[in-house]
Design a protein around this motif. Sequence first.
Motif, mmCIF file in Angstrom:
data_model
loop_
_atom_site.group_PDB
_atom_site.id
_atom_site.type_symbol
_atom_site.label_atom_id
_atom_site.label_comp_id
_atom_site.label_asym_id
_atom_site.label_seq_id
_atom_site.Cartn_x
_atom_site.Cartn_y
_atom_site.Cartn_z
ATOM 1 N N GLY A 182 2.595 4.112 4.634
ATOM 2 C CA GLY A 182 2.302 3.691 3.263
ATOM 3 C C GLY A 182 1.204 2.653 3.203
ATOM 4 N N HIS A 183 0.865 2.265 1.990
ATOM 5 C CA HIS A 183 -0.208 1.287 1.802
ATOM 6 C C HIS A 183 0.083 0.426 0.582
ATOM 7 C CE1 HIS A 183 -1.356 4.654 -0.766
ATOM 8 N NE2 HIS A 183 -1.971 3.774 -1.517
ATOM 9 N N HIS A 184 -0.591 -0.695 0.515
ATOM 10 C CA HIS A 184 -0.501 -1.580 -0.642
ATOM 11 C C HIS A 184 -1.874 -1.640 -1.295
ATOM 12 C CE1 HIS A 184 3.293 -4.027 0.399
ATOM 13 N NE2 HIS A 184 3.320 -2.885 1.051
ATOM 14 N N VAL A 185 -1.883 -1.877 -2.594
ATOM 15 C CA VAL A 185 -3.145 -2.125 -3.288
ATOM 16 C C VAL A 185 -3.164 -3.610 -3.664
ATOM 17 C CG1 VAL A 185 -4.555 -1.590 -5.307
ATOM 18 C CG2 VAL A 185 -3.290 0.228 -4.149
ATOM 19 N N ASP A 227 -0.178 -7.595 -5.765
ATOM 20 C CA ASP A 227 0.025 -6.702 -4.626
ATOM 21 C C ASP A 227 0.980 -5.605 -5.087
ATOM 22 O OD1 ASP A 227 1.491 -5.610 -2.342
ATOM 23 O OD2 ASP A 227 0.405 -7.080 -1.159
ATOM 24 N N LEU A 228 0.484 -4.388 -5.140
ATOM 25 C CA LEU A 228 1.298 -3.248 -5.565
ATOM 26 C C LEU A 228 1.681 -2.442 -4.331
ATOM 27 C CD1 LEU A 228 2.355 -1.249 -7.788
ATOM 28 C CD2 LEU A 228 0.132 -0.116 -7.584
ATOM 29 N N GLN A 229 2.983 -2.277 -4.143
ATOM 30 C CA GLN A 229 3.453 -1.541 -2.970
ATOM 31 C C GLN A 229 3.566 -0.058 -3.313
ATOM 32 O OE1 GLN A 229 7.003 -3.151 -1.199
ATOM 33 N NE2 GLN A 229 7.523 -1.101 -0.497
ATOM 34 N N CYS A 230 2.694 0.743 -2.725
ATOM 35 C CA CYS A 230 2.687 2.176 -3.058
ATOM 36 C C CYS A 230 3.733 2.913 -2.225
ATOM 37 C CB CYS A 230 1.300 2.746 -2.786
ATOM 38 S SG CYS A 230 0.078 2.031 -3.907
ATOM 39 N N ARG A 231 4.056 4.112 -2.679
ATOM 40 C CA ARG A 231 5.013 4.937 -1.911
ATOM 41 C C ARG A 231 4.270 5.632 -0.780
ATOM 42 N NH1 ARG A 231 7.468 6.702 -7.199
ATOM 43 N NH2 ARG A 231 8.890 4.981 -7.566
ATOM 44 N N ASP A 232 5.032 6.046 0.228
ATOM 45 C CA ASP A 232 4.401 6.662 1.400
ATOM 46 C C ASP A 232 3.544 7.863 1.017
ATOM 47 O OD1 ASP A 232 5.839 4.782 2.681
ATOM 48 O OD2 ASP A 232 7.101 6.150 3.843
ATOM 49 N N ASP A 233 3.961 8.615 -0.018
ATOM 50 C CA ASP A 233 3.193 9.822 -0.366
ATOM 51 C C ASP A 233 2.220 9.594 -1.525
ATOM 52 O OD1 ASP A 233 5.131 9.468 -2.218
ATOM 53 O OD2 ASP A 233 5.947 11.506 -2.145
ATOM 54 N N ASP A 234 2.006 8.351 -1.948
ATOM 55 C CA ASP A 234 0.995 8.094 -2.989
ATOM 56 C C ASP A 234 -0.401 8.271 -2.382
ATOM 57 O OD1 ASP A 234 2.710 7.388 -5.060
ATOM 58 O OD2 ASP A 234 2.609 5.231 -4.635
ATOM 59 N N PRO A 235 -1.261 9.101 -2.960
ATOM 60 C CA PRO A 235 -2.634 9.126 -2.436
ATOM 61 C C PRO A 235 -3.326 7.812 -2.802
ATOM 62 C CG PRO A 235 -2.363 10.707 -4.248
ATOM 63 C CD PRO A 235 -1.044 10.027 -4.060
ATOM 64 N N PRO A 236 -4.193 7.247 -1.921
ATOM 65 C CA PRO A 236 -4.837 5.967 -2.218
ATOM 66 C C PRO A 236 -5.567 5.974 -3.558
ATOM 67 C CG PRO A 236 -5.223 6.560 0.068
ATOM 68 C CD PRO A 236 -4.514 7.723 -0.566
ATOM 69 N N SER A 237 -6.079 7.148 -3.962
ATOM 70 C CA SER A 237 -6.845 7.197 -5.218
ATOM 71 C C SER A 237 -5.942 7.011 -6.441
ATOM 72 C CB SER A 237 -7.590 8.529 -5.323
ATOM 73 O OG SER A 237 -6.643 9.575 -5.246
ATOM 74 N N TRP A 263 -11.756 -8.054 -7.269
ATOM 75 C CA TRP A 263 -11.751 -7.344 -5.978
ATOM 76 C C TRP A 263 -10.545 -6.429 -5.935
ATOM 77 C CZ3 TRP A 263 -8.618 -8.584 -1.290
ATOM 78 C CH2 TRP A 263 -9.124 -8.009 -0.116
ATOM 79 N N VAL A 264 -10.753 -5.226 -5.433
ATOM 80 C CA VAL A 264 -9.641 -4.283 -5.242
ATOM 81 C C VAL A 264 -9.691 -3.801 -3.798
ATOM 82 C CG1 VAL A 264 -8.635 -2.064 -5.929
ATOM 83 C CG2 VAL A 264 -9.783 -3.488 -7.643
ATOM 84 N N SER A 265 -8.554 -3.811 -3.139
ATOM 85 C CA SER A 265 -8.543 -3.364 -1.749
ATOM 86 C C SER A 265 -7.268 -2.577 -1.476
ATOM 87 C CB SER A 265 -8.619 -4.602 -0.857
ATOM 88 O OG SER A 265 -8.096 -4.340 0.406
ATOM 89 N N THR A 266 -7.391 -1.578 -0.628
ATOM 90 C CA THR A 266 -6.208 -0.819 -0.194
ATOM 91 C C THR A 266 -5.904 -1.237 1.235
ATOM 92 O OG1 THR A 266 -6.800 0.988 -1.616
ATOM 93 C CG2 THR A 266 -5.308 1.504 0.159
ATOM 94 N N TYR A 267 -4.667 -1.592 1.492
ATOM 95 C CA TYR A 267 -4.338 -2.281 2.727
ATOM 96 C C TYR A 267 -3.201 -1.559 3.439
ATOM 97 C CZ TYR A 267 -3.511 -6.513 5.515
ATOM 98 O OH TYR A 267 -3.368 -7.419 6.521
ATOM 99 N N ARG A 268 -3.431 -1.157 4.685
ATOM 100 C CA ARG A 268 -2.371 -0.542 5.501
ATOM 101 C C ARG A 268 -1.910 -1.547 6.538
ATOM 102 N NH1 ARG A 268 -1.530 4.755 4.771
ATOM 103 N NH2 ARG A 268 -3.100 5.765 3.486
ATOM 104 N N PHE A 269 -0.631 -1.581 6.837
ATOM 105 C CA PHE A 269 -0.111 -2.622 7.717
ATOM 106 C C PHE A 269 -0.045 -2.171 9.165
ATOM 107 C CE2 PHE A 269 2.564 -4.157 3.941
ATOM 108 C CZ PHE A 269 1.461 -4.785 3.418
ATOM 109 N N LEU A 270 -0.526 -3.034 10.027
ATOM 110 C CA LEU A 270 -0.357 -2.852 11.461
ATOM 111 C C LEU A 270 0.549 -3.973 11.947
ATOM 112 C CD1 LEU A 270 -4.039 -2.151 12.402
ATOM 113 C CD2 LEU A 270 -2.153 -0.608 12.861
#
Length: 397
Positions: A182-185, A227-237, A263-270
Amino acid sequence: MSPLPVLVVGAGPVGLAAALALRAWGLPVTVLEAGPEDRVRPGSRALFVHRESLAALERMSPGLGDGIARYGVVWRTRRTLYRGREVYAQTFAQGRPGRLPPFASLRQVDTERFLMDACRDAGVTFHWGARVTEVTAGADAVTVTAADGSAWQARYVVAADGARSAVRAAVGIELEGDRSPGHHVVVDVADRPDGGLPVERVFHYEHPAMDGRTVLRVPFAGGFQIDLQCRDDDPPSAYGTEEAVQRWLPEVVGPGWADRVLWVSTYRFLQVVADAFRDASGRVLLVGEAAHLFPPFGARGMNSGIADAETAAEAIATALAEPAGAAAAVDAFAERRRAAALFNGRAAGTALAHLRPGRLMRAKQHAAAALAPVLPRCGSWLEHAPYGPRHVAPGRY
Ligand SMILES: Cc1cc2nc3c(=O)[nH]c(=O)nc-3n(C[C@H](O)[C@H](O)[C@H](O)COP(=O)(O)OP(=O)(O)OC[C@H]3O[C@@H](n4cnc5c(N)ncnc54)[C@H](O)[C@@H]3O)c2cc1C
């Protein structure tokens, strides 16, 4: 030409902190940075500077921690909501004058500006546009070569060149760990000239206006971050483009903010830690994101990098002053900071299990939200769990 005592690779916040810490030990410092001198790095990113980091910066450069604390925002109210209903709120008393606050919230770009000014005052030498591509460690010194063929020799090298560290790769150190799904915006919004939203940190589980996605709002000096927490299957767009933000931002903060987006950023966690924090020669020391990457909840990235920088500087100063104890000093740095990073990785993992809940955890959160009005510790758990355990025992952060 005799080697320099120490080179720092990377002028991010951790490299700048390392340079200041080394200057505080009286060492001449040269920083090699791939970017140009006039660059402006985007975004709020590491907003939250902990008191421990402010104190460390104060030790490195008197007035620096205090200056950052005065510039940053300290919110006194924290709120947690669950599906539109408040389950926790706490307002703290004003801090004592003359004492560093528990934290300061400011955009990373502003923290870096403070650090850069302090480095200039401290007489740090910078080489901009110096992208390091090769590192060769010998018995007595390390040779560092940049893409344009320029080369430097130093007794010790601090690798602060970030997540894709070329220095780490050149000395053969690997990162171990995982990437979370998943990712966060992340969206930065500037305050309006007539003011901003209330200076409160608000964590909203399963926000009803966002079809159950979790939303965090954090104030910073001059604005706030969403910080918006997207679902695993949300496309980044779906949520991460400027157009998408214009559509959903009013749903979570009300009208009148969409034209204030900075500023807008899409962020994946490592969640990764280097398998060693020093190379085989004991002359290259890894700090900051060159050594570890954590999800940002709990603000462990930059803060633990500042602690790495201070510890590395002490080890190098000791090693230069007492060559017989050099290996032990560098080993002690590497062991202590790797233990802190492993703790931080586990703590971030605990926070992530809460933030990306499975069915059982979700049921637990739901039950805690239902019980919060009668059992305040349930609300308190919902408030604190997204950030993971607070402190690491040895070496903190
Ligand atoms: C969206 C987002 C949100 C974040 N939120 C938080 C947060 O809330 N709290 C938190 O603590 N952290 C947060 N972080 C992480 C934080 O930004 C990093 O921890 C911090 O930037 C790491 O600092 P650093 O100095 O180690 O690395 P960097 O900031 O990456 O700096 C590395 C420097 O090295 C330079 N460099 C790279 N390669 C070379 C080379 N080969 N030669 C010379 N120079 C080189 C780069 O140009 C750069 O200047 C966030 C990050 C992102 C992206």
